[in-house]
Design a protein around this motif. Structure first.
Motif, PDB file in Angstrom:
ATOM      1  N   TYR B  33      30.163  41.062  25.401  1.00 22.74           N
ATOM      2  CA  TYR B  33      29.752  41.874  26.408  1.00 22.74           C
ATOM      3  C   TYR B  33      28.698  42.844  25.615  1.00 22.74           C
ATOM      4  CZ  TYR B  33      33.630  39.947  29.202  1.00 22.74           C
ATOM      5  OH  TYR B  33      34.587  39.601  29.909  1.00 22.74           O
ATOM      6  N   TYR B  48      26.875  39.709  30.095  1.00 20.61           N
ATOM      7  CA  TYR B  48      28.239  38.781  29.445  1.00 20.61           C
ATOM      8  C   TYR B  48      27.849  37.531  29.136  1.00 20.61           C
ATOM      9  CZ  TYR B  48      32.346  35.971  30.492  1.00 20.61           C
ATOM     10  OH  TYR B  48      33.439  35.218  30.595  1.00 20.61           O
ATOM     11  N   THR B  98      39.394  35.509  28.698  1.00 17.93           N
ATOM     12  CA  THR B  98      38.350  36.097  29.710  1.00 17.93           C
ATOM     13  C   THR B  98      38.470  37.377  29.764  1.00 17.93           C
ATOM     14  OG1 THR B  98      38.721  33.891  31.062  1.00 17.93           O
ATOM     15  CG2 THR B  98      37.654  35.899  32.244  1.00 17.93           C
ATOM     16  N   GLY B  99      37.490  38.368  29.384  1.00 20.44           N
ATOM     17  CA  GLY B  99      37.558  39.554  29.295  1.00 20.44           C
ATOM     18  C   GLY B  99      38.124  40.493  30.193  1.00 20.44           C
ATOM     19  N   GLY B 100      38.104  40.035  31.492  1.00 21.58           N
ATOM     20  CA  GLY B 100      38.925  40.806  32.675  1.00 21.58           C
ATOM     21  C   GLY B 100      40.298  40.731  32.445  1.00 21.58           C
ATOM     22  N   TYR B 101      40.594  39.632  31.639  1.00 21.57           N
ATOM     23  CA  TYR B 101      42.330  39.341  31.848  1.00 21.57           C
ATOM     24  C   TYR B 101      42.916  40.001  30.514  1.00 21.57           C
ATOM     25  CZ  TYR B 101      41.758  36.436  35.762  1.00 21.57           C
ATOM     26  OH  TYR B 101      41.567  35.951  36.975  1.00 21.57           O
ATOM     27  N   ASN B 102      42.031  40.284  29.398  1.00 22.95           N
ATOM     28  CA  ASN B 102      42.643  40.537  27.917  1.00 22.95           C
ATOM     29  C   ASN B 102      41.699  41.687  27.389  1.00 22.95           C
ATOM     30  OD1 ASN B 102      44.120  38.022  27.821  1.00 22.95           O
ATOM     31  ND2 ASN B 102      41.855  36.830  27.772  1.00 22.95           N
ATOM     32  N   GLU B 103      42.523  42.146  26.443  1.00 24.43           N
ATOM     33  CA  GLU B 103      41.512  43.322  25.977  1.00 24.43           C
ATOM     34  C   GLU B 103      40.266  43.008  25.345  1.00 24.43           C
ATOM     35  OE1 GLU B 103      44.594  43.710  22.241  1.00 24.43           O
ATOM     36  OE2 GLU B 103      42.759  44.972  21.954  1.00 24.43           O
ATOM     37  N   GLN B 104      39.389  43.909  25.250  1.00 23.75           N
ATOM     38  CA  GLN B 104      38.139  43.857  24.675  1.00 23.75           C
ATOM     39  C   GLN B 104      38.073  44.345  23.250  1.00 23.75           C
ATOM     40  OE1 GLN B 104      34.845  44.429  27.210  1.00 23.75           O
ATOM     41  NE2 GLN B 104      35.571  43.033  28.732  1.00 23.75           N
ATOM     42  N   PHE B 106      35.702  46.374  20.655  1.00 20.67           N
ATOM     43  CA  PHE B 106      34.584  47.058  20.680  1.00 20.67           C
ATOM     44  C   PHE B 106      34.016  47.268  19.358  1.00 20.67           C
ATOM     45  CE2 PHE B 106      33.375  48.249  24.907  1.00 20.67           C
ATOM     46  CZ  PHE B 106      34.702  47.876  25.662  1.00 20.67           C
ATOM     47  N   GLY B 107      32.639  47.150  19.083  1.00 21.81           N
ATOM     48  CA  GLY B 107      31.830  47.424  17.960  1.00 21.81           C
ATOM     49  C   GLY B 107      31.599  49.008  18.009  1.00 21.81           C
TER      50      GLY B 107
END
Lengths: 109, 115
Positions: B33, B48, B98-104, B106-107
């Motif tokens: 993302y 995305y 799937t990013g809406g279900y799991n943690e993302q 970040f850089g």
């Protein structure tokens, strides 16, 4: 567009006190996540609560979720200076996360 | 293991110039993302990528913005003919599901300043 709205926008507390911030959202969600951001750079994931859960704990963090009111709260207990940061709620649906504008927390020594 | 990395960390450019921002996701993460964060605001979804599927470009604010990703590797976000309102921190995140279900994950972001 931003889904979640955090309240308050800013919070200043003494070290050792608890900090509570709230998040309200408008549409259906699969889960709600809280992230921390230091110095306006990368976000760190704190906790994820699924739509069928009501409360979750992780260390000094406690998150509640009320899907009937479309709201969540994040409680940080026994705050430390290192907790000074911005905190964001993010609602997850399908593959997207929608972030609020955040609550800025300042912990005074 | 290495986290998400972004480069450059800071970029100052003149109005009208093109800029290219790079994101290296965590190895094996299929979803990537890009977000934009203006000063004092939340994250604004830009684009995305999921594996070799067609990207969701619905958040790109104008046709001056484009992004590419080759397979499940590096992504670049390009802003052409930069404007002062493009000044922001650009954040990249990756996830293995799937990013809406799991943690993302970040850089650290690229802080872009357009003079």
């Amino acid at each position: 567009s931003q889904q979640g709205e955090e309240d308050p926008q800013a919070l200043s507390i003494q070290e050792g006190e608890n900090a509570t911030m709230n998040c309200s959202y408008k549409t259906s969600i699969n889960n709600l996540q809280w992230y921390r951001q230091n110095s306006g750079r990368g976000l760190v994931h704190l906790i994820l609560i699924r739509s069928n859960e009501r409360e979750k704990h992780s260390g000094r963090l406690r998150v509640t979720l009320d899907t009937s009111k479309k709201s969540s709260s994040l409680l940080i207990t026994a705050s430390r200076a290192a907790d000074t940061a911005s905190y964001f709620c993010a609602t997850g649906y399908d593959y997207k996360l929608s972030f609020g504008a955040g609550t800025t927390v300042t912990v005074r020594a | 293991g290495a986290g998400v990395s972004q480069s450059p960390s800071n970029k100052v450019t003149e109005k009208g110039k093109d800029v290219e921002l790079r994101c290296d996701p965590i190895s094996g993460h299929t979803a990537l993302y890009w977000y934009r964060q203006r000063l004092g605001q939340g994250l604004e979804f830009l684009i995305y990528f999921q594996g070799n599927s067609a990207p969701d470009k619905s958040g790109l604010p104008s046709d001056r913005f484009s992004a590419e990703r080759t397979g499940e590797s590096v992504s670049t976000l390009t802003i052409q003919r930069t404007q002062q309102e493009d000044s922001a921190v650009y954040l990249c995140a990756s996830t293995d599901g799937t990013g809406g279900y799991n943690e993302q994950f970040f850089g650290p972001g690229t802080r872009l300043t357009v003079l």
